[in-house]
Design a protein around this motif. Sequence first.
Motif, PDB file in Angstrom:
ATOM      1  N   LYS A   1      94.961  30.724  33.625  1.00  0.00           N
ATOM      2  CA  LYS A   1      94.618  30.244  32.287  1.00  0.00           C
ATOM      3  C   LYS A   1      93.246  30.763  31.863  1.00  0.00           C
ATOM      4  CE  LYS A   1      97.196  25.962  31.824  1.00  0.00           C
ATOM      5  NZ  LYS A   1      97.078  24.503  31.690  1.00  0.00           N
ATOM      6  N   LEU A   2      92.277  30.706  32.773  1.00  0.00           N
ATOM      7  CA  LEU A   2      90.935  31.181  32.468  1.00  0.00           C
ATOM      8  C   LEU A   2      90.953  32.668  32.153  1.00  0.00           C
ATOM      9  CD1 LEU A   2      87.898  30.517  32.328  1.00  0.00           C
ATOM     10  CD2 LEU A   2      87.769  31.089  34.754  1.00  0.00           C
ATOM     11  N   LEU A   3      91.684  33.435  32.945  1.00  0.00           N
ATOM     12  CA  LEU A   3      91.783  34.867  32.719  1.00  0.00           C
ATOM     13  C   LEU A   3      92.466  35.159  31.390  1.00  0.00           C
ATOM     14  CD1 LEU A   3      91.266  37.655  33.884  1.00  0.00           C
ATOM     15  CD2 LEU A   3      93.496  37.555  34.960  1.00  0.00           C
ATOM     16  N   GLN A   4      93.512  34.404  31.077  1.00  0.00           N
ATOM     17  CA  GLN A   4      94.190  34.596  29.799  1.00  0.00           C
ATOM     18  C   GLN A   4      93.262  34.275  28.637  1.00  0.00           C
ATOM     19  OE1 GLN A   4      97.656  32.111  30.045  1.00  0.00           O
ATOM     20  NE2 GLN A   4      98.979  33.793  30.716  1.00  0.00           N
ATOM     21  N   ASP A   5      92.514  33.186  28.755  1.00  0.00           N
ATOM     22  CA  ASP A   5      91.583  32.814  27.692  1.00  0.00           C
ATOM     23  C   ASP A   5      90.529  33.898  27.489  1.00  0.00           C
ATOM     24  OD1 ASP A   5      92.980  30.486  27.389  1.00  0.00           O
ATOM     25  OD2 ASP A   5      91.516  29.232  28.455  1.00  0.00           O
ATOM     26  N   LYS A   6      89.994  34.416  28.609  1.00  0.00           N
ATOM     27  CA  LYS A   6      88.987  35.475  28.508  1.00  0.00           C
ATOM     28  C   LYS A   6      89.588  36.739  27.918  1.00  0.00           C
ATOM     29  CE  LYS A   6      85.876  34.077  32.199  1.00  0.00           C
ATOM     30  NZ  LYS A   6      85.310  34.454  33.496  1.00  0.00           N
ATOM     31  N   THR A   7      90.801  37.090  28.364  1.00  0.00           N
ATOM     32  CA  THR A   7      91.441  38.300  27.871  1.00  0.00           C
ATOM     33  C   THR A   7      91.776  38.177  26.396  1.00  0.00           C
ATOM     34  OG1 THR A   7      92.397  38.604  30.065  1.00  0.00           O
ATOM     35  CG2 THR A   7      93.301  39.949  28.304  1.00  0.00           C
TER      36      THR A   7
ATOM     37  N   ILE B   1      90.313  40.463  23.438  1.00  0.00           N
ATOM     38  CA  ILE B   1      91.220  41.199  22.541  1.00  0.00           C
ATOM     39  C   ILE B   1      90.898  40.850  21.100  1.00  0.00           C
ATOM     40  CG2 ILE B   1      93.622  41.409  21.770  1.00  0.00           C
ATOM     41  CD1 ILE B   1      94.445  41.109  24.711  1.00  0.00           C
ATOM     42  N   LEU B   2      90.699  39.554  20.827  1.00  0.00           N
ATOM     43  CA  LEU B   2      90.364  39.142  19.465  1.00  0.00           C
ATOM     44  C   LEU B   2      89.031  39.735  19.024  1.00  0.00           C
ATOM     45  CD1 LEU B   2      91.441  35.390  19.478  1.00  0.00           C
ATOM     46  CD2 LEU B   2      92.593  37.305  18.359  1.00  0.00           C
ATOM     47  N   GLU B   3      88.086  39.774  19.947  1.00  0.00           N
ATOM     48  CA  GLU B   3      86.785  40.355  19.628  1.00  0.00           C
ATOM     49  C   GLU B   3      86.925  41.842  19.329  1.00  0.00           C
ATOM     50  OE1 GLU B   3      82.775  41.132  22.082  1.00  0.00           O
ATOM     51  OE2 GLU B   3      83.506  39.058  22.104  1.00  0.00           O
TER      52      GLU B   3
ATOM     53  N   SER C   1      87.223  46.474  15.675  1.00  0.00           N
ATOM     54  CA  SER C   1      87.886  47.754  15.430  1.00  0.00           C
ATOM     55  C   SER C   1      89.038  47.663  14.442  1.00  0.00           C
ATOM     56  CB  SER C   1      88.379  48.322  16.753  1.00  0.00           C
ATOM     57  OG  SER C   1      89.334  47.462  17.314  1.00  0.00           O
ATOM     58  N   SER C   2      89.081  46.624  13.625  1.00  0.00           N
ATOM     59  CA  SER C   2      90.188  46.470  12.677  1.00  0.00           C
ATOM     60  C   SER C   2      90.163  47.562  11.617  1.00  0.00           C
ATOM     61  CB  SER C   2      90.158  45.090  12.036  1.00  0.00           C
ATOM     62  OG  SER C   2      88.956  44.933  11.304  1.00  0.00           O
TER      63      SER C   2
END
Length: 180
Positions: free
Chosen positions: A30-36, A40-42, A47-48
């Motif tokens: 869960k922690l890794l998913q939250d960080k990832t 990704i959102l950042e 880069s949008s």
Amino acid sequence: MHRSPTDNLVPLDLEIEATLRRNRAERRRKLLQDKTVASILEEETHSSDSLSPDSPSSRESATQLPETASMVDNQHQKITLEDYSSSSVPQFFTSIARPEVQVHNINYPHSLIHLIQGNLFQGLPNDDPYAHLATFIEICNTVKIAGVPDEAIRLSLFSFSLAGEAKRWLHSFKGNNLKT
């Protein structure tokens, strides 16, 4: 005396170590998913302008999420309760390395060790380390052993001149690390 209702009881877990490992792995995932997801959102916000949603790099970052989580699980080392209960014996009991000398049996007079211990350095704020070293070297210079250099005598007797915080400081170094 009133009994508590039985519906509040926690079921007995016979595989508590396995449950602990599963819970830790789940928490890590869960922690890794939250960080990832956050990274990704950042990246998307930064880069949008330059990338379209259908670009290959955005598809790659989305597929890396499960791979990264499985790599963390594979690298995790299993630790049992026995690992926490076993005590480890240090390899070295002193941080001062024994110097190489040609003499096999070096005996120091007990009066010399008592004289050195009379000049204990404890590491207190009012202790003067330079005065302690000067007195220590002066005492060590009174002993001469054939085939043993003065440095070897000082190294083997130095720990007898320390106490308290100074002794803890000496033991804070890695084993057999101090050679001069």
